[in-house]
Motif scaffolding. Structure first.
Motif, short mmCIF file in Angstrom:
data_model
loop_
_atom_site.label_atom_id
_atom_site.label_comp_id
_atom_site.label_asym_id
_atom_site.label_seq_id
_atom_site.Cartn_x
_atom_site.Cartn_y
_atom_site.Cartn_z
N SER A 42 0.84 -1.21 0.00
CA SER A 42 0.00 0.00 0.00
C SER A 42 0.87 1.25 0.00
CB SER A 42 -0.94 0.00 1.20
OG SER A 42 -0.23 -0.02 2.42
N THR A 43 1.96 1.23 0.76
CA THR A 43 2.88 2.37 0.76
C THR A 43 3.53 2.56 -0.60
OG1 THR A 43 3.34 2.09 3.12
CG2 THR A 43 4.94 3.33 1.84
N GLU A 44 3.92 1.46 -1.23
CA GLU A 44 4.55 1.54 -2.55
C GLU A 44 3.60 2.13 -3.58
OE1 GLU A 44 6.06 -1.62 -5.92
OE2 GLU A 44 6.62 -2.01 -3.82
N ILE A 45 2.34 1.72 -3.56
CA ILE A 45 1.35 2.23 -4.52
C ILE A 45 1.09 3.72 -4.28
CG2 ILE A 45 -1.07 2.08 -5.21
CD1 ILE A 45 -0.89 -0.95 -4.67
N ILE A 46 0.95 4.11 -3.02
CA ILE A 46 0.69 5.51 -2.69
C ILE A 46 1.85 6.41 -3.12
CG2 ILE A 46 0.49 7.13 -0.76
CD1 ILE A 46 -2.13 5.79 -1.41
N SER A 62 -10.59 -5.38 2.57
CA SER A 62 -11.06 -4.21 3.31
C SER A 62 -9.92 -3.51 4.04
CB SER A 62 -12.15 -4.61 4.31
OG SER A 62 -13.29 -5.10 3.64
N GLU A 63 -9.04 -4.30 4.66
CA GLU A 63 -7.90 -3.71 5.37
C GLU A 63 -6.97 -3.01 4.39
OE1 GLU A 63 -4.38 -5.05 8.54
OE2 GLU A 63 -5.74 -6.55 7.68
N PHE A 64 -6.79 -3.60 3.21
CA PHE A 64 -5.94 -2.99 2.19
C PHE A 64 -6.52 -1.65 1.74
CE2 PHE A 64 -4.94 -2.77 -2.48
CZ PHE A 64 -3.61 -2.43 -2.34
N ARG A 65 -7.82 -1.59 1.54
CA ARG A 65 -8.47 -0.34 1.14
C ARG A 65 -8.32 0.72 2.23
NH1 ARG A 65 -14.81 0.61 -0.72
NH2 ARG A 65 -14.79 2.89 -0.50
N TYR A 75 -6.15 6.00 4.23
CA TYR A 75 -5.55 6.90 5.22
C TYR A 75 -4.16 7.36 4.80
CZ TYR A 75 -2.75 3.22 7.68
OH TYR A 75 -1.85 2.23 8.02
N LYS A 76 -3.42 6.55 4.05
CA LYS A 76 -2.11 6.99 3.57
C LYS A 76 -2.26 8.04 2.46
CE LYS A 76 0.28 2.74 4.83
NZ LYS A 76 1.01 1.52 4.39
N ALA A 77 -3.31 7.90 1.66
CA ALA A 77 -3.57 8.91 0.63
C ALA A 77 -3.90 10.25 1.28
CB ALA A 77 -4.73 8.45 -0.26
N LYS A 78 -4.63 10.21 2.37
CA LYS A 78 -4.95 11.45 3.09
C LYS A 78 -3.70 12.09 3.66
CE LYS A 78 -7.95 13.19 6.78
NZ LYS A 78 -8.93 12.82 7.83
N TRP A 79 -2.79 11.27 4.18
CA TRP A 79 -1.54 11.78 4.75
C TRP A 79 -0.68 12.47 3.69
CZ3 TRP A 79 0.53 7.14 8.14
CH2 TRP A 79 -0.29 6.99 9.26
N VAL A 139 -7.71 8.48 -3.50
CA VAL A 139 -8.22 7.12 -3.75
C VAL A 139 -9.69 7.24 -4.13
CG1 VAL A 139 -8.74 4.88 -2.74
CG2 VAL A 139 -6.58 6.01 -2.21
N ILE A 140 -10.05 6.70 -5.29
CA ILE A 140 -11.42 6.80 -5.80
C ILE A 140 -12.00 5.40 -5.91
CG2 ILE A 140 -12.87 7.55 -7.72
CD1 ILE A 140 -10.75 9.64 -8.37
#
Length: 376
Positions: free
Chosen positions: A268-272, A304-307, A312-316, A321-322
């Motif tokens: 998730s961090t890599e994608i963000i 769900s956990e991945f989403r 929250y990382k996108a917000k940071w 995320v759409i």
């Protein structure tokens, strides 16, 4: 931008600290249950509940009657009252169910202490591999990373395997990372965990399946030992062989959870970091797991956990995320837009019956998700 962020560490308390942690957890549970009962009685008789301030004043009187409540951290008892008040607030807003009584047999036992004091020395300190907490004093912990920010509270947990952890909630500043001018769509699956519209594939490690046989064997041993203890009319809590095997089973479960969480955090961090806009499917996982044939596989991948991590990382970090409508994303041809069930030849093959376009079905779906996300 300032956000609340949690740092989780492993704790290594000594015997005296373990006893005090157990007492604090027990007292926090007692206070929560005591005032939940009073709250319910008040609501039934008067139609009104109890305020936090009233409960707090009653707690002061209760501590005079029950001296053993003074042995533990007072912040932890106040935190139980705050949790109770917050639970009722959310209940009346229809955000969750009514609060229930806490049980000492729950898998995870914990308490939260508010350690921030204005204009005073903080009640928590970190010195190399030691952490200072209210009442517990200095306690060893696995200091694997630097805690950045102002510490707001600490939650001490005892896991089913008997291990101790602390979660430090801090207020810290996060800065947006540089824009990449890249957008991507993500199609999640069971064979492969995530397939990106640019062709990148994240495999599904299947952490649970890798340890399923070992877990089943450990659970069978536990079941036999429990039956033997019952036949001998011994309480399970006093049967040492039962407790030893229970801890082995719990540690296998923890191994699966920790490995899965670590994997999800990394990808998730890599994608963000690499994409400004991320399109995902708005999946109703709670409905999907009703399928008996796929329930175990769907639960294992933790979509769900991945989403939640992505959001929250996108917000940071200033990303977006759409979530798009998942209908027809796997049946629509990305090339010509034709939608039909026949387009999906197999789980992996996609051949459009209209234009003949052929490619991997998951990549086609992720490109449709990407297209929908860009349009929104």
């Amino acid at each position: 931008m300032f956000v609340n962020k949690a740092y989780r560490f492993r704790l290594y308390p000594n015997k005296k600290q373990e006893v005090l942690i157990a007492k604090t957890i027990g007292c926090s549970r007692f206070v929560f249950n005591r005032f939940l009962s009073l709250w319910n009685e008040s609501y039934q008789t008067t139609g009104k509940g109890l305020s936090f301030n009233f409960c707090s004043s009653q707690l002061t009187q209760l501590k005079k009657e029950l001296e053993w409540l003074k042995e533990v951290d007072s912040h932890a008892l106040q935190s139980s009252l705050k949790n109770l008040a917050d639970s009722f607030d959310r209940y009346f807003k229809k955000q969750n169910e009514a609060p229930r009584f806490k049980n000492k047999r729950n898998n995870v036992q914990s308490y939260t202490t508010n350690i921030e004091k204005k204009n005073q020395n903080p009640e928590v300190s970190i010195a190399e591999n030691r952490l200072k907490l209210p009442k517990l004093g200095w306690i060893r912990f696995a200091n694997c990373r630097e805690v950045k920010g102002r510490i707001l509270n600490a939650t001490i947990r005892k896991s089913p395997s008997g291990r101790y952890f602390v979660s430090l909630l801090v207020e810290t500043e996060v800065k947006e990372i540089p824009k990449t001018a890249s957008t991507v769509g993500i199609d999640v699956g069971l064979k492969d965990f995530a397939i990106l519209s640019n062709g990148k594939v994240y495999k599904n490690p299947k952490f649970f399946r890798a340890l399923e046989e070992k877990l089943a064997k450990a659970q069978r041993i536990l079941s036999r030992r429990q039956r033997l203890a019952i036949q001998q009319k011994r309480p399970l809590s006093e049967a040492k062989n039962v407790q030893k095997q229970r801890i082995k089973v719990a540690r296998i479960h923890e191994q699966v959870v920790h490995a899965r969480t670590n994997y999800l955090q990394k990808i998730s961090t890599e994608i963000i970091k690499n994409h400004d806009i991320i399109g995902i499917e708005d999946l109703q996982v709670s409905n999907m797991i009703k399928n008996r044939k796929l329930a175990k596989a769907i639960s294992e991948v933790s979509w769900s956990e991945f989403r939640t991590m992505l959001e929250y990382k996108a917000k940071w970090y200033g990303r977006q995320v759409i979530a798009v409508d998942p209908r027809h994303t796997s049946q629509k041809c990305h090339s010509c837009g034709h939608t039909a069930k026949e387009n999906r030849q197999t789980q992996a093959a996609f051949i459009c019956v209209s234009c003949g376009h052929s490619e991997n079905a998951d990549i086609n779906a992720s490109r449709n998700i990407h297209e929908l996300a860009i349009l929104l």
